[in-house]
Design a protein around this motif. Structure first.
Motif, PDB file in Angstrom:
ATOM      1  N   SER A  11       1.453  -4.779  14.308  1.00  0.00           N
ATOM      2  CA  SER A  11       1.443  -4.663  12.949  1.00  0.00           C
ATOM      3  C   SER A  11       2.624  -4.762  12.095  1.00  0.00           C
ATOM      4  CB  SER A  11       0.526  -3.279  12.822  1.00  0.00           C
ATOM      5  OG  SER A  11       1.507  -2.311  12.962  1.00  0.00           O
ATOM      6  N   ILE A  50      -6.136   4.026   3.811  1.00  0.00           N
ATOM      7  CA  ILE A  50      -6.205   2.323   4.004  1.00  0.00           C
ATOM      8  C   ILE A  50      -4.912   1.515   4.191  1.00  0.00           C
ATOM      9  CG2 ILE A  50      -6.927   0.370   2.323  1.00  0.00           C
ATOM     10  CD1 ILE A  50      -8.632   2.386   0.647  1.00  0.00           C
ATOM     11  N   ARG A  53      -4.519   1.683   7.828  1.00  0.00           N
ATOM     12  CA  ARG A  53      -5.552   0.915   8.427  1.00  0.00           C
ATOM     13  C   ARG A  53      -5.242  -0.683   8.216  1.00  0.00           C
ATOM     14  NH1 ARG A  53      -7.547  -2.275  10.926  1.00  0.00           N
ATOM     15  NH2 ARG A  53      -9.639  -2.801  11.323  1.00  0.00           N
ATOM     16  N   ILE A  54      -4.621  -1.165   7.113  1.00  0.00           N
ATOM     17  CA  ILE A  54      -4.211  -2.532   6.803  1.00  0.00           C
ATOM     18  C   ILE A  54      -3.035  -2.735   7.371  1.00  0.00           C
ATOM     19  CG2 ILE A  54      -3.841  -4.269   5.076  1.00  0.00           C
ATOM     20  CD1 ILE A  54      -5.932  -2.662   3.307  1.00  0.00           C
ATOM     21  N   LEU A  55      -1.844  -1.924   6.998  1.00  0.00           N
ATOM     22  CA  LEU A  55      -0.436  -2.286   7.579  1.00  0.00           C
ATOM     23  C   LEU A  55      -0.145  -1.940   8.996  1.00  0.00           C
ATOM     24  CD1 LEU A  55       1.428  -1.260   4.148  1.00  0.00           C
ATOM     25  CD2 LEU A  55       0.522  -3.745   4.942  1.00  0.00           C
ATOM     26  N   LYS A  57      -2.877  -1.438  11.296  1.00  0.00           N
ATOM     27  CA  LYS A  57      -3.969  -1.631  12.207  1.00  0.00           C
ATOM     28  C   LYS A  57      -4.535  -0.510  13.056  1.00  0.00           C
ATOM     29  CE  LYS A  57      -2.926  -6.392  12.795  1.00  0.00           C
ATOM     30  NZ  LYS A  57      -2.467  -7.808  13.832  1.00  0.00           N
TER      31      LYS A  57
END
Length: 244
Positions: A11, A50, A53-55, A57
């Motif tokens: 990530s 969030i 979660r996005i940056l 993983k």
């Protein structure tokens, strides 16, 4: 026995220099401490989850799992404010703000450890000028929360296998049964600290004031971009706070 929070993922956060992540965590933690609004505090927590979660993983359930040992602290933080603040409606709002602020700061700290290897994290602290001993002490202190939780779960499972019913009975009965968990947990905690001290001594920790490192940290273009974004967010927040 010390449990590691690090999750090996491919990530953006994992690829960043640990110094950037340490600075980012410090900046965003400071912003979180300055926010006392019952709307913005939950928003910061949600954005942090969030973002990881996005940056990073890191699944949301994995993030919530590391917060599970601290649920009693969060609950106590929330219920204490309506009791001490009058009227109680205002206390509820303050409780929401402070609870989510604490949760946000906690998930930021855990997010740093979940996306950075221990050796890299300590090296990042030392490259920022922090003595190696202090950096190691900070890391061990942060990792001790999930370690104690894991040990407590093991002790509870062992006692349940022997027929101890921890969930049955009223509050006083269950509290009395918890002595069968607390005493072995204290023994295991002391033993873990002792084993850690022996492991450090066996590796001649502190024998030489000048340390050498296997891996040297080098900033990449993405690290400078991330650092610029972090500083930009900090300046934007400070500017907005001064204007308002």
């Amino acid at each position: 026995m010390m449990f590691s929070l690090y999750l090996d993922r491919n990530s953006i956060l994992h690829s960043l220099d640990p110094r950037v992540k340490i600075i980012g965590t410090a900046v965003f933690t400071t912003i979180g401490l300055m926010v006392k609004d019952p709307i913005y505090s939950p928003l910061i927590f949600v954005v942090t989850v969030i973002g990881l979660r996005i940056l990073g993983k890191i699944e949301i359930k994995e993030q919530l799992k590391v917060l599970k040992p601290l649920i009693p602290v969060f609950v106590l933080t929330f219920i204490s404010w309506p009791i001490i603040i009058d009227p109680w409606e205002r206390g509820v709002l303050i409780g929401i703000a402070y609870t989510f602020r604490l949760m946000g700061i906690t998930i930021m700290a855990f997010g740093l450890m979940m996306t950075t290897k221990q050796r890299d994290l300590i090296r990042g602290f030392t490259k920022l000028g922090l003595p190696y001993e202090i950096g190691l002490a900070v890391l061990i202190a942060l990792r001790y929360v999930p370690t104690i939780y894991a040990l407590a779960q093991n002790v509870m499972d062992a006692q349940k296998s022997r027929g101890l019913e921890l969930e049955k009975g009223n509050f006083l009965e269950r509290a009395k049964k918890m002595t069968a968990v607390i005493i072995p947990l204290l023994v295991l905690t002391i033993r873990t600290a002792h084993e850690l001290a022996i492991a450090m001594e066996s590796r001649a920790f502190g024998a030489s004031r000048k340390r050498t490192y296997l891996v040297e940290l080098k900033m990449k273009p993405i690290d400078y971009v991330a650092l610029a974004i972090i500083l930009g967010v900090a300046l934007l927040y400070l500017g907005t706070r001064l204007l308002l």
